[in-house]
Design a protein around this motif. Sequence first.
Motif, mmCIF file in Angstrom:
data_model
loop_
_atom_site.group_PDB
_atom_site.id
_atom_site.type_symbol
_atom_site.label_atom_id
_atom_site.label_comp_id
_atom_site.label_asym_id
_atom_site.label_seq_id
_atom_site.Cartn_x
_atom_site.Cartn_y
_atom_site.Cartn_z
ATOM 1 N N GLY A 196 0.784 -1.224 0.000
ATOM 2 C CA GLY A 196 0.000 0.000 0.000
ATOM 3 C C GLY A 196 0.817 1.275 0.000
ATOM 4 N N ARG A 197 2.132 1.137 -0.285
ATOM 5 C CA ARG A 197 2.985 2.315 -0.338
ATOM 6 C C ARG A 197 3.125 2.764 -1.787
ATOM 7 N N VAL A 198 2.922 4.050 -2.045
ATOM 8 C CA VAL A 198 2.909 4.570 -3.409
ATOM 9 C C VAL A 198 4.263 5.188 -3.756
ATOM 10 N N SER A 199 4.803 4.782 -4.894
ATOM 11 C CA SER A 199 6.050 5.377 -5.378
ATOM 12 C C SER A 199 6.129 5.176 -6.879
ATOM 13 N N THR A 200 6.821 6.075 -7.571
ATOM 14 C CA THR A 200 7.001 5.931 -9.007
ATOM 15 C C THR A 200 8.239 5.085 -9.272
ATOM 16 N N PRO A 201 8.323 4.436 -10.441
ATOM 17 C CA PRO A 201 9.521 3.649 -10.767
ATOM 18 C C PRO A 201 10.800 4.479 -10.696
ATOM 19 N N GLU A 202 10.702 5.745 -11.130
ATOM 20 C CA GLU A 202 11.875 6.614 -11.110
ATOM 21 C C GLU A 202 12.328 6.900 -9.675
ATOM 22 N N GLU A 203 11.364 7.164 -8.806
ATOM 23 C CA GLU A 203 11.687 7.433 -7.404
ATOM 24 C C GLU A 203 12.304 6.208 -6.739
ATOM 25 N N THR A 204 11.735 5.045 -7.042
ATOM 26 C CA THR A 204 12.234 3.809 -6.440
ATOM 27 C C THR A 204 13.647 3.508 -6.896
ATOM 28 N N LYS A 205 13.920 3.667 -8.187
ATOM 29 C CA LYS A 205 15.268 3.403 -8.695
ATOM 30 C C LYS A 205 16.274 4.378 -8.083
ATOM 31 N N ALA A 206 15.881 5.633 -7.968
ATOM 32 C CA ALA A 206 16.779 6.626 -7.367
ATOM 33 C C ALA A 206 17.064 6.275 -5.913
ATOM 34 N N SER A 207 16.046 5.800 -5.194
ATOM 35 C CA SER A 207 16.222 5.408 -3.796
ATOM 36 C C SER A 207 17.147 4.210 -3.673
ATOM 37 N N VAL A 208 16.967 3.226 -4.556
ATOM 38 C CA VAL A 208 17.799 2.019 -4.554
ATOM 39 C C VAL A 208 19.261 2.381 -4.814
ATOM 40 N N GLU A 209 19.490 3.207 -5.834
ATOM 41 C CA GLU A 209 20.863 3.565 -6.198
ATOM 42 C C GLU A 209 21.515 4.431 -5.117
ATOM 43 N N ARG A 210 20.731 5.287 -4.482
ATOM 44 C CA ARG A 210 21.269 6.118 -3.397
ATOM 45 C C ARG A 210 21.695 5.241 -2.229
ATOM 46 N N ARG A 211 20.843 4.279 -1.865
ATOM 47 C CA ARG A 211 21.176 3.386 -0.743
ATOM 48 C C ARG A 211 22.415 2.555 -1.084
ATOM 49 N N ASP A 212 22.503 2.075 -2.307
ATOM 50 C CA ASP A 212 23.687 1.318 -2.733
ATOM 51 C C ASP A 212 24.957 2.147 -2.542
ATOM 52 N N ARG A 213 24.894 3.396 -3.005
ATOM 53 C CA ARG A 213 26.073 4.264 -2.957
ATOM 54 C C ARG A 213 26.488 4.526 -1.516
ATOM 55 N N LEU A 214 25.523 4.843 -0.664
ATOM 56 C CA LEU A 214 25.835 5.146 0.733
ATOM 57 C C LEU A 214 26.370 3.924 1.471
ATOM 58 N N ASP A 215 25.735 2.772 1.255
ATOM 59 C CA ASP A 215 26.124 1.569 1.987
ATOM 60 C C ASP A 215 27.471 1.021 1.527
ATOM 61 N N SER A 216 27.780 1.173 0.247
ATOM 62 C CA SER A 216 29.032 0.604 -0.265
ATOM 63 C C SER A 216 30.229 1.521 -0.047
ATOM 64 N N THR A 217 29.993 2.784 0.303
ATOM 65 C CA THR A 217 31.102 3.719 0.492
ATOM 66 C C THR A 217 31.303 4.122 1.949
ATOM 67 N N ARG A 218 30.479 3.622 2.866
ATOM 68 C CA ARG A 218 30.664 4.001 4.276
ATOM 69 C C ARG A 218 31.981 3.402 4.786
ATOM 70 N N ALA A 219 32.588 4.078 5.746
ATOM 71 C CA ALA A 219 33.883 3.661 6.255
ATOM 72 C C ALA A 219 33.797 2.396 7.096
ATOM 73 N N ASN A 220 32.688 2.227 7.812
ATOM 74 C CA ASN A 220 32.536 1.099 8.729
ATOM 75 C C ASN A 220 31.647 0.035 8.125
ATOM 76 N N SER A 221 32.162 -1.174 7.976
ATOM 77 C CA SER A 221 31.390 -2.326 7.460
ATOM 78 C C SER A 221 30.654 -2.015 6.155
ATOM 79 N N PRO A 222 31.369 -1.608 5.120
ATOM 80 C CA PRO A 222 30.695 -1.296 3.855
ATOM 81 C C PRO A 222 30.072 -2.538 3.221
ATOM 82 N N LEU A 223 29.066 -2.282 2.398
ATOM 83 C CA LEU A 223 28.427 -3.362 1.651
ATOM 84 C C LEU A 223 29.403 -3.896 0.613
ATOM 85 N N ARG A 224 29.804 -5.148 0.780
ATOM 86 C CA ARG A 224 30.684 -5.787 -0.199
ATOM 87 C C ARG A 224 30.613 -7.293 0.010
ATOM 88 N N ALA A 225 30.999 -8.018 -1.009
ATOM 89 C CA ALA A 225 31.016 -9.474 -0.905
ATOM 90 C C ALA A 225 32.254 -9.925 -0.148
#
Length: 241
Positions: free
Chosen positions: A172-201
Amino acid sequence: MARALCGVVALDGPSGTGKTTAARRLATEFGAGYLDTGAMYRVATLAVLRAGIGPDDASAVVELVRRIEIGVGTDPKEPSASLDGVDVSEAIRTEEVNQAVSAVSAVPEVREMLVAEQRRIIRKALDEVGGIVVDGRDIGTVVVPDAPLKVFLTASADVRARRRSAQDAAAGRVSTPEETKASVERRDRLDSTRANSPLRAADDAVLLDTSDLALDEVTAKLTELAEDRGLLCGEVAGTRR
């Protein structure tokens, strides 16, 4: 003889790769516990927002997180999240939390506190049911670096955005495809570049691209990997719980 999961399966990767749904299904099928570590950071973030604290105010965030009670259920059929004993399973999935969770989860002291709790939950599940599937962003690298099976799930940004949009619509949450993709890519960027425990394999993680895989196919691949690592053991049904 029903097969059971014996040990820890660590699933990492960004949002929209299907790791949470696949983790829950794998845990359910083999009578294991399930831990969504991301939910814990979301509960902390929700508390920060409700307290009117800026997500970037690290000292205030740490002080608050020390005072609150973050609870997560480990039943894969009915996962839950609570803040000071009150269920917040739906409240932690809002876009407001999505936008702030990376900042809160990047605070080293917050990660230290929650990782300690995650490890306690994992030990408890191993003692009680013998196995657990844990999903997040630093499970194989930080939380359980000695997990016998680590899998890093990936998928294209477009695919992940479509999946996120479908999940939002179903809830029941409303979002546009563009907004969702921007949110996904923003979270990826923040999580993979943080200094502590970055997102990586993790160096020894199996990489699994789910872009073109249905849920059944992802689950089947995870089952195959668990079997190859000797993590599926035969037991009489009902003896583990």
